[in-house]
Design a protein around this motif. Structure first.
Motif, short mmCIF file in Angstrom:
data_model
loop_
_atom_site.label_atom_id
_atom_site.label_comp_id
_atom_site.label_asym_id
_atom_site.label_seq_id
_atom_site.Cartn_x
_atom_site.Cartn_y
_atom_site.Cartn_z
N SER A 1 0.83 -1.20 0.00
CA SER A 1 0.00 0.00 0.00
C SER A 1 0.87 1.26 0.00
O SER A 1 0.57 2.24 -0.69
CB SER A 1 -0.92 0.00 1.22
N LEU A 2 1.94 1.24 0.78
CA LEU A 2 2.83 2.40 0.82
C LEU A 2 3.49 2.63 -0.54
O LEU A 2 3.66 3.78 -0.97
CB LEU A 2 3.90 2.21 1.89
N LYS A 3 3.87 1.56 -1.21
CA LYS A 3 4.45 1.71 -2.55
C LYS A 3 3.43 2.34 -3.50
O LYS A 3 3.78 3.21 -4.31
CB LYS A 3 4.89 0.35 -3.08
N ALA A 4 2.18 1.90 -3.39
CA ALA A 4 1.13 2.46 -4.25
C ALA A 4 0.92 3.94 -3.97
O ALA A 4 0.81 4.76 -4.89
CB ALA A 4 -0.18 1.69 -4.04
N PHE A 5 0.90 4.31 -2.69
CA PHE A 5 0.73 5.72 -2.34
C PHE A 5 1.94 6.53 -2.81
O PHE A 5 1.79 7.64 -3.33
CB PHE A 5 0.55 5.87 -0.83
N HIS A 6 3.13 5.98 -2.64
CA HIS A 6 4.35 6.69 -3.05
C HIS A 6 4.36 6.94 -4.55
O HIS A 6 4.81 8.01 -5.02
CB HIS A 6 5.58 5.90 -2.62
N ARG A 7 3.86 5.98 -5.33
CA ARG A 7 3.81 6.18 -6.79
C ARG A 7 2.87 7.33 -7.14
O ARG A 7 3.12 8.09 -8.08
CB ARG A 7 3.35 4.89 -7.48
N LEU A 8 1.79 7.45 -6.37
CA LEU A 8 0.82 8.52 -6.65
C LEU A 8 1.34 9.89 -6.23
O LEU A 8 1.13 10.88 -6.93
CB LEU A 8 -0.48 8.22 -5.91
N ARG A 9 2.00 9.95 -5.06
CA ARG A 9 2.49 11.22 -4.52
C ARG A 9 3.89 11.02 -3.96
O ARG A 9 4.08 10.94 -2.74
CB ARG A 9 1.55 11.76 -3.45
N PRO A 10 4.89 10.95 -4.82
CA PRO A 10 6.26 10.70 -4.34
C PRO A 10 6.82 11.83 -3.48
O PRO A 10 7.84 11.64 -2.81
CB PRO A 10 7.07 10.54 -5.64
N ASP A 11 6.14 12.99 -3.47
CA ASP A 11 6.62 14.11 -2.65
C ASP A 11 6.18 14.01 -1.20
O ASP A 11 6.71 14.71 -0.33
CB ASP A 11 6.14 15.43 -3.23
N VAL A 12 5.18 13.17 -0.90
CA VAL A 12 4.67 13.04 0.47
C VAL A 12 5.50 12.00 1.23
O VAL A 12 5.73 10.89 0.73
CB VAL A 12 3.19 12.62 0.47
N ARG A 13 5.94 12.36 2.42
CA ARG A 13 6.72 11.43 3.23
C ARG A 13 5.87 10.24 3.67
O ARG A 13 4.69 10.40 3.98
CB ARG A 13 7.28 12.14 4.46
N THR A 14 6.48 9.09 3.70
CA THR A 14 5.79 7.86 4.11
C THR A 14 6.60 7.14 5.17
O THR A 14 7.81 7.30 5.29
CB THR A 14 5.58 6.92 2.91
N GLY A 15 5.89 6.31 5.97
CA GLY A 15 6.54 5.55 7.02
C GLY A 15 6.07 4.12 7.04
O GLY A 15 4.87 3.85 6.90
N PHE A 16 7.00 3.19 7.18
CA PHE A 16 6.66 1.78 7.30
C PHE A 16 6.60 1.40 8.76
O PHE A 16 7.54 1.63 9.52
CB PHE A 16 7.67 0.89 6.58
N LEU A 17 5.50 0.79 9.17
CA LEU A 17 5.33 0.34 10.55
C LEU A 17 5.89 -1.07 10.70
O LEU A 17 5.34 -2.03 10.18
CB LEU A 17 3.84 0.37 10.92
N GLY A 18 7.00 -1.15 11.40
CA GLY A 18 7.66 -2.43 11.59
C GLY A 18 9.14 -2.22 11.78
O GLY A 18 9.63 -1.09 11.77
N ALA A 19 9.87 -3.32 11.94
CA ALA A 19 11.32 -3.25 12.17
C ALA A 19 12.02 -4.24 11.25
O ALA A 19 12.45 -5.31 11.68
CB ALA A 19 11.65 -3.55 13.63
N PRO A 20 12.17 -3.88 9.98
CA PRO A 20 12.88 -4.78 9.05
C PRO A 20 14.32 -5.01 9.52
O PRO A 20 14.92 -4.17 10.19
CB PRO A 20 12.86 -4.00 7.73
N LYS A 21 14.87 -6.15 9.13
CA LYS A 21 16.27 -6.42 9.43
C LYS A 21 17.15 -5.38 8.75
O LYS A 21 16.82 -4.85 7.69
CB LYS A 21 16.64 -7.82 8.95
N ALA A 22 18.28 -5.10 9.37
CA ALA A 22 19.19 -4.08 8.85
C ALA A 22 19.54 -4.35 7.39
O ALA A 22 19.65 -3.41 6.58
CB ALA A 22 20.44 -4.00 9.71
N ALA A 23 19.69 -5.62 7.04
CA ALA A 23 20.07 -5.97 5.67
C ALA A 23 18.97 -5.64 4.66
O ALA A 23 19.25 -5.50 3.46
CB ALA A 23 20.41 -7.46 5.59
N ASP A 24 17.73 -5.50 5.13
CA ASP A 24 16.60 -5.24 4.23
C ASP A 24 16.23 -3.76 4.15
O ASP A 24 15.36 -3.38 3.35
CB ASP A 24 15.38 -6.04 4.69
#
Length: 309
Positions: free
Chosen positions: A197-220
Motif C-alpha cells: 500500500s505504501l508503494k502504491a501511495f508513493h507512486r501517486l504522490r512521491p513528494d509526500v513522506r511515508t513511514g513503514f510500521l515495523g522493524a525490518p532487518k538491517a540488511a533489508d
C-alpha cells in the motif's frame, strides 16, 4: 514538539557551578564526556487516549491543549465509500454500536454507511463527559488538525480491506488543502504496516513522506528506503545499532531516514529510546513523554552537553 522549558530539577542543577558537577566522585580525575542533546519529539497516538476518547476530535483537541504538535490516527472506509477516522476494524470497542445495532455483529466499519456511523456515540464508553462525541470523517479531522496547527501522522489501517484507498486518500488530502508545499514539507506523513500500500501511495504522490510500521532487518532496510522516509517500529525492537543502520540511509526525499517508535507511555523508557537515537515517540500519554524529555534535555544542557555521543 513543544518548546522545552527549564524544569525545577534542572534549575537546581544550574544553581551549581559546572566544576562542581564535573569534579564529584571517583571519576573527577577523568575529562567529562560530551553528551548529545535530545532532539526527540512526542506524537499523540490517536490523540491523548489516557485523557479523552481515542479517534475523536476531542482527543486531538486535548493534544493541542497540552502543546503536542504531532498527532497520529488511522483512516478506514465506510460501506458507502467515505473515509473516516477509526483505529479498530470493528466499531464495537469505541462506540455504542452494539446497543444501537445489536443484530449486526461483528460491527465492521466496512459494513456501515456514514449515516449509520454518525449516529453512534464515540465518547460515553470513555467518560460521560464525552457523551455525544462522534466518529469524525477524514475531512472534518483534517480541518480540525489544521485549525489546531498540528502535524499529522496518518495511518492507512488494513488497506487490503479497502481496494483503491490510496487514490481516494490522495483525493481527500488534496481537497482539504493538505497537498500544498507547506503541508507536504512539514506537516504530513502517511504510514502503514502494508508495504504494498505504501508503494502504491508513493507512486501517486512521491513528494509526500511515508513511514513503514515495523522493524525490518538491517540488511533489508535499503529496499524500504526506495519508497519510505521513516521506519516506525515497536519500541521493544529498537537497538542502538539498528537505529544507526536506519539513519545511515536516505529516503526518496533525499533526507536521512528517521525512526518513530510505538507505543511508549513511560517517561523513563522514552528517555532511553531518545538516548538510542529515536527521532519520534508515539504515545498514549504524549505529555508524560514530553515532560520526561524536557527534564532530560534540561539536565544535559546544565551539564554542558552538545557534543557527539
Amino acid at each position: 514538539m513543544r518548546i522545552r522549558p527549564v524544569s525545577t530539577v534542572t534549575s537546581a542543577i544550574l544553581g551549581l557551578s559546572l566544576p562542581a558537577l564535573l569534579l564529584t566522585g571517583p571519576a573527577a580525575a577523568q575529562p567529562a564526556a560530551a553528551v548529545a542533546p535530545l532532539n526527540t519529539y512526542a506524537i499523540a497516538h490517536r490523540g491523548v487516549p489516557v485523557e479523552a476518547p481515542e479517534n475523536t476530535l476531542a482527543s486531538i483537541d486535548r493534544a493541542a491543549a497540552l502543546g503536542i504538535e504531532w498527532v497520529e490516527n488511522d483512516v478506514q472506509r465506510t460501506k458507502d465509500g467515505v473515509l473516516i477516522i477509526m483505529h479498530d476494524t470493528s466499531l464495537a470497542r469505541t462506540t455504542d454500536v452494539e446497543q444501537r445495532y445489536p443484530r449486526r455483529a461483528p460491527w465492521k466499519v466496512a459494513d456501515f454507511t456514514l449515516a449509520e456511523i454518525q449516529k453512534l456515540d464515540a465518547g460515553s464508553w470513555f467518560d460521560r463527559r464525552f457523551k455525544g462525541e462522534r466518529v469524525p470523517t477524514l475531512r472534518s479531522y483534517l480541518r480540525r488538525v489544521d485549525h489546531n496547527r498540528q502535524k499529522l501522522l496518518l495511518e492507512t489501517k488494513e488497506p487490503g480491506l479497502y481496494p483503491g484507498i490510496e487514490e481516494q486518500l490522495v483525493t481527500e488530502l488534496r481537497r482539504a488543502g493538505w497537498l500544498d508545499r507547506r503541508h507536504v514539507a512539514r506537516r504530513l506523513v502517511v504510514q502503514s504496516f502494508d508495504a504494498k500500500s505504501l508503494k502504491a501511495f508513493h507512486r501517486l504522490r512521491p513528494d509526500v513522506r511515508t513511514g513503514f510500521l515495523g522493524a525490518p532487518k538491517a540488511a533489508d532496510l535499503r529496499s524500504y528506503a526506495k519508497f519510505v522516509d521513516q521506519i516506525n517500529p515497536n519500541h521493544r525492537s529498537v537497538t542502538a545499532d539498528w537505529v544507526r543502520a536506519v539513519h545511515a540511509l536516505k529516503g526518496p526525499q533525499g533526507k536521512r531516514l528517521t525512526v518513530s517508535a510505538w507505543t511508549v507511555d513511560d517517561g523513563r523508557r522514552a528517555v532511553a529510546l531518545a538516548r538510542l537515537g529515536v527521532d519520534g515517540i508515539i504515545s498514549n500519554a504524549p505529555h508524560v513523554v514530553e515532560e520526561a524529555l524536557d527534564e532530560e534535555s534540561g539536565i544535559i544542557s546544565a551539564m554542558g552537553g552538545g557534543g557527539p555521543l
